[in-house]
Write an enzyme that holds these catalytic residues in place. Structure first.
Site, PDB file in Angstrom:
ATOM      1  N   HIS A   1       0.797  -1.234   0.000  1.00 14.33           N
ATOM      2  CA  HIS A   1       0.000   0.000   0.000  1.00 14.33           C
ATOM      3  C   HIS A   1       0.824   1.275   0.000  1.00 14.33           C
ATOM      4  O   HIS A   1       0.261   2.364   0.121  1.00 14.33           O
ATOM      5  CB  HIS A   1      -0.906   0.053   1.232  1.00 14.33           C
ATOM      6  CG  HIS A   1      -1.964  -0.990   1.273  1.00 14.33           C
ATOM      7  ND1 HIS A   1      -3.220  -0.814   0.717  1.00 14.33           N
ATOM      8  CD2 HIS A   1      -1.961  -2.227   1.796  1.00 14.33           C
ATOM      9  CE1 HIS A   1      -3.944  -1.904   0.925  1.00 14.33           C
ATOM     10  NE2 HIS A   1      -3.196  -2.784   1.574  1.00 14.33           N
TER      11      HIS A   1
ATOM     12  N   THR B   1      -8.681   6.376  -2.026  1.00 15.67           N
ATOM     13  CA  THR B   1     -10.024   5.818  -2.127  1.00 15.67           C
ATOM     14  C   THR B   1     -11.045   6.929  -1.884  1.00 15.67           C
ATOM     15  O   THR B   1     -12.178   6.849  -2.361  1.00 15.67           O
ATOM     16  CB  THR B   1     -10.239   4.681  -1.106  1.00 15.67           C
ATOM     17  OG1 THR B   1      -9.727   5.097   0.168  1.00 15.67           O
ATOM     18  CG2 THR B   1      -9.551   3.411  -1.541  1.00 15.67           C
TER      19      THR B   1
ATOM     20  N   LYS C   1     -14.776   7.925  -3.613  1.00 21.75           N
ATOM     21  CA  LYS C   1     -16.017   8.260  -2.899  1.00 21.75           C
ATOM     22  C   LYS C   1     -16.584   9.580  -3.414  1.00 21.75           C
ATOM     23  O   LYS C   1     -17.790   9.720  -3.642  1.00 21.75           O
ATOM     24  CB  LYS C   1     -15.748   8.348  -1.389  1.00 21.75           C
ATOM     25  CG  LYS C   1     -15.398   6.997  -0.779  1.00 21.75           C
ATOM     26  CD  LYS C   1     -14.663   7.092   0.550  1.00 21.75           C
ATOM     27  CE  LYS C   1     -14.007   5.736   0.860  1.00 21.75           C
ATOM     28  NZ  LYS C   1     -13.037   5.769   1.963  1.00 21.75           N
TER      29      LYS C   1
ATOM     30  N   LYS D   1       0.639  14.638   0.261  1.00 22.07           N
ATOM     31  CA  LYS D   1      -0.746  14.886  -0.164  1.00 22.07           C
ATOM     32  C   LYS D   1      -0.979  16.365  -0.485  1.00 22.07           C
ATOM     33  O   LYS D   1      -1.998  16.739  -1.057  1.00 22.07           O
ATOM     34  CB  LYS D   1      -1.721  14.410   0.914  1.00 22.07           C
ATOM     35  CG  LYS D   1      -1.665  12.890   1.122  1.00 22.07           C
ATOM     36  CD  LYS D   1      -2.626  12.433   2.217  1.00 22.07           C
ATOM     37  CE  LYS D   1      -2.467  10.976   2.612  1.00 22.07           C
ATOM     38  NZ  LYS D   1      -3.146  10.034   1.682  1.00 22.07           N
TER      39      LYS D   1
ATOM     40  N   LYS E   1      -8.432  13.885   4.105  1.00 21.01           N
ATOM     41  CA  LYS E   1      -7.482  12.776   4.127  1.00 21.01           C
ATOM     42  C   LYS E   1      -6.477  13.079   5.227  1.00 21.01           C
ATOM     43  O   LYS E   1      -6.462  14.191   5.759  1.00 21.01           O
ATOM     44  CB  LYS E   1      -6.777  12.641   2.783  1.00 21.01           C
ATOM     45  CG  LYS E   1      -6.250  13.991   2.247  1.00 21.01           C
ATOM     46  CD  LYS E   1      -5.617  13.883   0.867  1.00 21.01           C
ATOM     47  CE  LYS E   1      -6.597  13.887  -0.277  1.00 21.01           C
ATOM     48  NZ  LYS E   1      -6.746  12.611  -0.959  1.00 21.01           N
ATOM     49  N   ARG E   2      -5.631  12.103   5.581  1.00 21.00           N
ATOM     50  CA  ARG E   2      -4.573  12.388   6.539  1.00 21.00           C
ATOM     51  C   ARG E   2      -3.720  13.560   6.048  1.00 21.00           C
ATOM     52  O   ARG E   2      -3.569  13.767   4.843  1.00 21.00           O
ATOM     53  CB  ARG E   2      -3.701  11.145   6.740  1.00 21.00           C
ATOM     54  CG  ARG E   2      -4.362  10.088   7.583  1.00 21.00           C
ATOM     55  CD  ARG E   2      -4.622  10.548   9.000  1.00 21.00           C
ATOM     56  NE  ARG E   2      -3.389  10.561   9.761  1.00 21.00           N
ATOM     57  CZ  ARG E   2      -3.057   9.669  10.694  1.00 21.00           C
ATOM     58  NH1 ARG E   2      -3.893   8.691  10.998  1.00 21.00           N
ATOM     59  NH2 ARG E   2      -1.917   9.752  11.345  1.00 21.00           N
TER      60      ARG E   2
HETATM   61  C1  26V Z   1       2.585   2.081   7.960  1.00 21.80           C
HETATM   62  C2  26V Z   1       2.829   2.023   9.282  1.00 21.80           C
HETATM   63  C3  26V Z   1       4.213   1.954   9.696  1.00 21.80           C
HETATM   64  C4  26V Z   1       4.342   1.373  11.048  1.00 21.80           C
HETATM   65  C5  26V Z   1       3.413   2.008  12.024  1.00 21.80           C
HETATM   66  C6  26V Z   1       1.980   1.930  11.639  1.00 21.80           C
HETATM   67  C7  26V Z   1       1.759   2.018  10.189  1.00 21.80           C
HETATM   68  C8  26V Z   1       0.490   2.087   9.717  1.00 21.80           C
HETATM   69  C9  26V Z   1       0.264   2.148   8.371  1.00 21.80           C
HETATM   70  C10 26V Z   1       1.310   2.149   7.491  1.00 21.80           C
HETATM   71  C11 26V Z   1       1.151   2.146   6.034  1.00 21.80           C
HETATM   72  C12 26V Z   1       0.035   2.907   5.596  1.00 21.80           C
HETATM   73  C13 26V Z   1      -0.067   2.744   4.140  1.00 21.80           C
HETATM   74  C14 26V Z   1      -1.366   3.259   3.670  1.00 21.80           C
HETATM   75  O1  26V Z   1      -2.265   3.577   4.421  1.00 21.80           O
HETATM   76  N1  26V Z   1      -1.483   3.333   2.386  1.00 21.80           N
HETATM   77  C15 26V Z   1      -2.682   3.817   1.769  1.00 21.80           C
HETATM   78  O2  26V Z   1      -3.430   2.686   1.387  1.00 21.80           O
HETATM   79  C16 26V Z   1      -4.632   3.038   0.754  1.00 21.80           C
HETATM   80  C17 26V Z   1      -5.385   1.758   0.480  1.00 21.80           C
HETATM   81  O3  26V Z   1      -4.707   0.992  -0.458  1.00 21.80           O
HETATM   82  C18 26V Z   1      -4.343   3.813  -0.511  1.00 21.80           C
HETATM   83  O4  26V Z   1      -5.555   4.207  -1.088  1.00 21.80           O
HETATM   84  C19 26V Z   1      -3.509   5.050  -0.199  1.00 21.80           C
HETATM   85  O5  26V Z   1      -3.129   5.688  -1.389  1.00 21.80           O
HETATM   86  C20 26V Z   1      -2.279   4.649   0.581  1.00 21.80           C
HETATM   87  O6  26V Z   1      -1.579   5.791   1.022  1.00 21.80           O
END
Ligand code: 26V
Length: 800
Positions: free
Chosen positions: A356, A645, A649, A543, A537-538
Site C-alpha cells: 500500500h 479511495t 467516494k 498529499k 485525508k490524513r
Molecule cells: C505504515 C505504518 C508503519 C508502522 C506504524 C503503523 C503504520 C500504519 C500504516 C502504514 C502504512 C500505511 C499505508 C497506507 O495507508 N497506504 C494507503 O493505502 C490506501 C489503500 O490501499 C491507498 O488508497 C492510499 O493511497 C495509501 O496511502
C-alpha cells in the site's frame, strides 16, 4: 422499500422487538430511556435479525468444506455499524417507522454511535470496505485484527494547533460484538530456542493470551454474513502470588502489564516506521493468534496439512502481518513435523501480500537484534527463508534479500513468502515493479499483479447519500447497489434537462444540510451556493494540503485586489489528522487554521471565500462531507499516493476531481472522461526529473508573481500577527527543500483552479459533468475489486 426486506418483519413486530430489548436487555422503561438506551435496544433488535444469516453462512461453509479467505490487517477503520447493518439487512425503513411510532428518530439515535476507529486512514478503511464486499459476494471469509482499547486519537484544535486526546469507543457497550472467552491462544515472546534430537523448540519467557471477540459482517440484502474476529490481550497467568509474597512486586504484575499494553492502543503514525518493540509485539500477537486459529479450524475437519492451500487463503494487508510466513512455517515444522522446504511451499501457496505504499520511510524494517530477541525462533526461520531463496535463485544480486545490513526487510519477506503480490492501482503496481522490487519481479515474473482499490457502494452512496440514491433508483430502478456498473444506465438520462436539474437539486440539498452542520461544528456560516471544494485525508506533505492552502491565499489576495471581479464563491473544506510526532504536518494544520481565521473574518471577502477545517475528521465526517462536495482535491505529488479511495467516494457522489496523474486518479480520469476531470501537474517521471534540477523551486517561484506574493505574506506574518515569524520555516522549505514540488506545480494548479471556476459558472454544464462522474464510476465498487482478488489471488468462488 427493499425487495429483500425479510417478509416476516413488520413495523409492529420490529417495534415490539425494540421494546422487548429496551426492557429485558437494557433494563429501561420507555418513559425514561435516553438516546443511548434506544440505540442499544435498536442495535440488539437488528442484531437478532443478522444472527440467522450469519449462522447459515457459517454452517454452509462447514458443510460444503468451502475454501475460506483470511484477511489479516492491523487496521479496520469501520466507523459506525448500526445504520450500515440496518440497510444491508433491509430493515432501515422498518426500523425508522417502528421508532417513529415510539416517538423516536432513527437518525438522531444513529448519530450517537461512536465510530469504531481501529485504523489510521486508507489502508484500514479499505479493509472495512473489503469485509463488506466479501459478505455481499458470499465469499466465505474472516477478517482478523486487534481489538484496540483506544482507536485513533480524537483531534481538537487549541489556538489552531492539533491536540490529541485519547479515544475510547469501548467505554460504551458495543452491541455488535460477541466475546468468545473459550477461543484463546497463548502468544510467546523472547526466550530461547533449543534443538534436541532433531526437534526444535522455542521456549518463550514471556507470554500473553489472545482472546477473541467476533463481529458479524452482513452483506447487502442479508444473503451472507462473515465474521470479523478481533483479538484482545489478557494476562496468560493469573497474578503471580508466590512472587508477590516474596516481595517481587513488579515482576508479579509483569504479565499483566504486557497484556494490558499490547492491545491498548493503535499506532497513530502511518507514515514513519519507527521500529518500536511494542509494535513488533502487536504484529506478532495478531499474526500468531490468527494462524493458530486458522490451523485449529482446518484440523477440526482435515488431517493433511499438505492440502492447506486448497482450503485456506491468507491475505496480508501490507507487511504488518508479514510474520505470517515465518509463523506458519514454524507451526508446520516445529509443531507438525513437516520438512522446512515443504512447509515453505505450503505457506507460500496460502499467502498473498498487498503493498500500500512506496514511501521509503513507511516500509517496515526491524533490526535483527530486536527481531532476534523478541522472536528468536522466527529470526532463525527468516534467515533460512532468505538462504533457501538465494540457493533457489543463485543469480539473485548481492544487494537483494530479506536480511541486509542487520535489518529484516518486511517487504522482501512478504514478497518471497507470497504466491501473489499486488499493488492497489495500475500506476502504483507499475511503480512496485519498477522502483520497489525490480529484481524480485525479474526473478518471479507474473507474481506481481494489480488490484485497483474499490469502495463499498452501500456505505458510500446508498447510506451516505440517500437523496442521490433515491434519484438513481427512480431513474434506473432498484438493484444498482450490488451491480454498480449499472450506474452507466444513467448516461442517457443525463441528456435530459429534468434529470440534470434533479441531480443538481440533490447535491444542493446535501450542501444545505452540510452548511447547517458546518455552522454548528465551526461557527462559520457558509453559503450553499458557493462551490464546495473538499480535501479530506490524513495530513501529509506528499498529499500537499500546503499547495491547496497556498492557492487559497493567492485567491484571497486576488479577491481583495479586484473586489468587483467575477469571482466564483468557494468554500474550501479541509479535514484530516496529523500523526502526533509529525511536526511538519502539524504546522500545516496550524497554517490552515490561521489562514481560515483571517479570511473568514475579512469583510472585504464575505461569501466569496471561506475556509473551513472542522476538527476530528473521521469516517462519519466523511459520510457527511462526501455527498456535499462539488470539487474533490486529489493533488498528491505524482508517484506518491498508492491509490487513494477518497477520490473514488467523492467522484461517485458527483464531485469533479482536480488532480494529478497519481494513484487511481489515472483510472478515474480514464473512466469519467478527461473532459470531466481537471488534470494538472507533473507526472511521476517528470517529478523525479524535476527534483534533479538544482534550485527547481526557486525557478518556479521566480516565474510566479502569485506565489511570490503568497510567500511574502507568510513571511511577513499576515496570518500570525501574534508571532510574525511563525511560518518562516514553511517559507524556507518551499524555497529550499521542496521535495514534494509544491512550488513547481503551483502555477499549473492555479490554472486548473481557474478552469474549475469557468466550468462552475455554467451551472447546467457542471451538473452534466457531475452526473457523468456518478454514471461512470461503477468500476470502482469494492465488489469488483474483491472479485479480482477471489479469481486471481485466492482461487476461490462465491457460495451464493
Ligand atoms: C505504515 C505504518 C508503519 C508502522 C506504524 C503503523 C503504520 C500504519 C500504516 C502504514 C502504512 C500505511 C499505508 C497506507 O495507508 N497506504 C494507503 O493505502 C490506501 C489503500 O490501499 C491507498 O488508497 C492510499 O493511497 C495509501 O496511502
Amino acid at each position: 422499500m427493499n425487495a429483500f426486506v425479510p417478509a416476516s418483519v413488520t413495523t409492529d413486530g420490529f417495534r415490539s422487538d425494540i421494546l422487548r430489548h429496551l426492557s429485558y436487555t437494557v433494563g429501561k422503561d420507555a418513559a425514561h430511556a435516553s438516546l443511548y438506551d434506544w440505540r442499544m435496544a435498536l442495535s440488539y433488535a437488528l442484531r437478532d435479525r443478522i444472527i440467522t444469516p450469519w449462522f447459515q453462512a457459517t454452517r454452509r461453509t462447514w458443510a460444503e468444506d468451502h475454501k475460506r479467505v483470511y484477511y489479516l490487517s492491523m487496521e479496520f477503520l469501520i466507523g459506525r455499524i448500526l445504520e450500515d447493518a440496518a440497510i444491508n439487512i433491509g430493515l432501515r425503513e422498518v426500523a425508522a417507522a417502528a421508532l417513529s411510532d415510539l416517538g423516536q428518530d432513527f437518525d438522531l439515535i444513529a448519530d450517537t454511535e461512536p465510530d469504531a476507529a481501529l485504523g489510521n486512514g486508507g489502508l484500514g478503511r479499505l479493509a472495512a470496505c473489503y469485509m463488506e464486499s466479501m459478505a455481499t459476494l458470499g465469499c466465505p471469509a474472516y477478517g482478523y485484527g486487534i481489538r484496540y482499547e483506544h482507536g485513533l486519537f480524537r483531534q481538537e484544535f487549541e489556538h489552531g494547533q492539533q491536540v490529541e486526546l485519547a479515544e475510547d469507543w469501548l467505554s460504551q457497550k458495543h452491541p455488535f460484538e460477541f466475546e468468545r472467552p473459550e477461543c484463546a491462544y497463548t502468544i510467546g515472546f523472547n526466550g530461547n530456542v533449543e534443538t534436541t534430537g532433531g526437534r526444535t523448540v522455542w521456549r518463550p519467557d514471556e507470554s500473553v493470551l489472545a482472546s477473541a471477540y467476533d463481529m458479524p459482517v452482513i452483506g447487502w440484502s442479508g444473503r451472507w454474513a462473515n465474521t470479523l474476529r478481533l483479538w484482545s490481550a489478557l494476562p496468560s497467568s493469573r497474578f503471580d502470588l508466590a512472587r508477590f509474597n516474596r516481595g517481587d512486586y513488579t515482576a508479579a504484575a509483569e504479565s499483566e502489564t504486557l497484556a494490558r499494553t499490547i492491545s491498548r492502543v493503535l499506532y497513530p503514525d502511518d507514515t514513519t516506521h519507527q521500529g518500536k518493540e511494542l509494535r513488533l509485539k502487536q504484529e506478532f500477537f495478531l499474526t500468531s493468534a490468527t494462524l493458530q486459529d486458522i490451523l485449529r479450524r482446518y484440523l477440526d475437519s482435515h488431517s493433511d496439512l499438505r492440502a492447506l492451500p486448497s482450503k485456506v487463503a491468507i491475505q496480508m494487508n501490507d507487511t504488518h502481518p508479514a510474520l505470517a510466513g515465518p509463523e506458519l512455517i514454524r507451526l508446520l515444522t516445529d509443531h507438525h513435523g513437516i520438512e522446512f522446504a515443504e512447509a515453505m511451499e505450503i505457506a507460500r501457496a496460502c499467502l498473498g501480500y498487498t503493498n500500500h505504499t512506496l514511501l521509503p520511510e513507511a516500509l517496515e524494517r526491524w533490526s535483527t537484534w530486536l527481531m532476534g530477541s523478541v522472536l528468536p525462533r522466527h529470526m532463525q526461520i527468516i534467515e533460512r527463508i532468505d538462504d533457501h531463496h538465494l540457493k533457489a535463485h543463485p543469480k539473485r544480486p548481492h544487494y537483494v534479500g530479506i536480511v541486509k545490513h542487520h535489518e529484516v526487510r518486511m517487504g522482501e519477506l512478504a514478497f518471497i513468502m507470497s504466491h501473489r503480490v499486488n499493488g492497489v492501482s495500475a500506476l502504483h503496481t507499475d511503480l512496485v515493479k519498477q522502483r520497489l522490487f525490480p529484481e524480485l519481479d525479474a526473478l518471479h515474473p507474473g507474481r506481481i499483479i494489480n488490484q485497483t482499490n474499490g469502495i463499498a457502494p452501500r456505505r458510500w452512496l446508498r447510506m451516505a447519500n440517500p437523496r442521490l440514491s433515491a434519484l438513481i433508483s427512480e431513474t434506473i430502478g432498484a438493484g444498482w447497489e450490488d451491480h454498480l456498473d449499472r450506474l452507466s444506465e444513467l448516461e442517457p438520462h443525463i441528456e435530459d434537462k429534468g434529470f440534470r436539474d434533479a441531480f443538481a437539486a440533490a447535491k444542493r440539498a446535501n450542501k444545505v444540510s452540510t452548511a447547517r452542520w458546518i455552522k454548528e461544528a465551526t461557527g462559520v456560516a457558509v453559503s450553499p451556493d458557493a462551490l464546495f471544494d473538499v480535501q479530506i485525508k490524513r495530513i501529509h506533505e506528499y498529499k500537499r494540503q500546503l499547495l491547496n492552502i497556498l492557492q487559497t491565499i493567492a485567491e484571497w489576495h486576488t479577491i481583495r485586489e479586484t473586489p468587483s471581479g467575477n469571482h466564483v464563491p468557494r468554500v474550501k473544506i479541509f479535514g484530516g489528522k496529523a500523526a502526533p510526532g509529525y511536526a511538519v504536518a502539524k504546522e500545516i494544520i496550524h497554517l490552515i487554521n490561521d489562514v481560515a481565521r483571517v479570511i473568514n473574518a475579512d469583510p472585504k471577502v464575505g461569501d466569496l471565500l471561506k475556509v473551513i477545517f472542522p476538527p476530528n475528521y473521521n469516517v462519519s465526517m466523511a459520510e457527511r462531507l462526501v455527498p456535499a462536495a462539488d470539487l474533490s482535491e486529489q493533488i498528491s505529488t505524482a508517484g506518491k499516493e498508492a491509490s487513494g479511495t477518497g477520490n473514488m467516494k467523492l467522484s461517485l457522489n458527483g464531485a469533479l476531481t482536480i488532480g494529478t496523474l497519481d494513484g487511481a486518479n489515472v483510472e478515474i480520469r480514464d473512466h469519467v472522461g478527461p473532459e470531466n476531470f481537471f488534470l494538472f501537474g507533473m507526472t511521476a517521471d517528470e517529478a523525479i526529473a524535476r527534483r534533479a534540477i538544482d534550485d527547481h523551486a526557486r525557478e518556479a517561484i521566480l516565474s510566479s508573481q502569485a506565489l511570490q506574493d503568497v510567500l511574502q505574506m507568510l513571511a511577513e506574518g499576515r496570518f500570525s500577527p501574534d508571532q510574525p515569524d511563525r511560518y518562516h520555516g514553511v517559507v524556507n522549505r518551499v524555497w529550499h527543500h521542496d521535495y514534494f514540488l509544491v512550488a513547481s506545480d503551483f502555477a499549473a494548479y492555479c490554472d486548473a483552479q481557474g478552469e474549475v471556476d469557468k466550468a462552475y459558472r455554467d451551472g447546467d454544464g457542471w451538473a452534466r459533468k457531475a452526473a457523468l462522474n456518478t454514471a461512470r464510476m461503477g468500476y470502482f465498487s469494492s465488489d469488483r475489486a474483491i472479485r479480482g482478488y477471489m479469481k486471481e489471488i485466492w482461487n476461490t468462488d462465491s457460495m451464493l
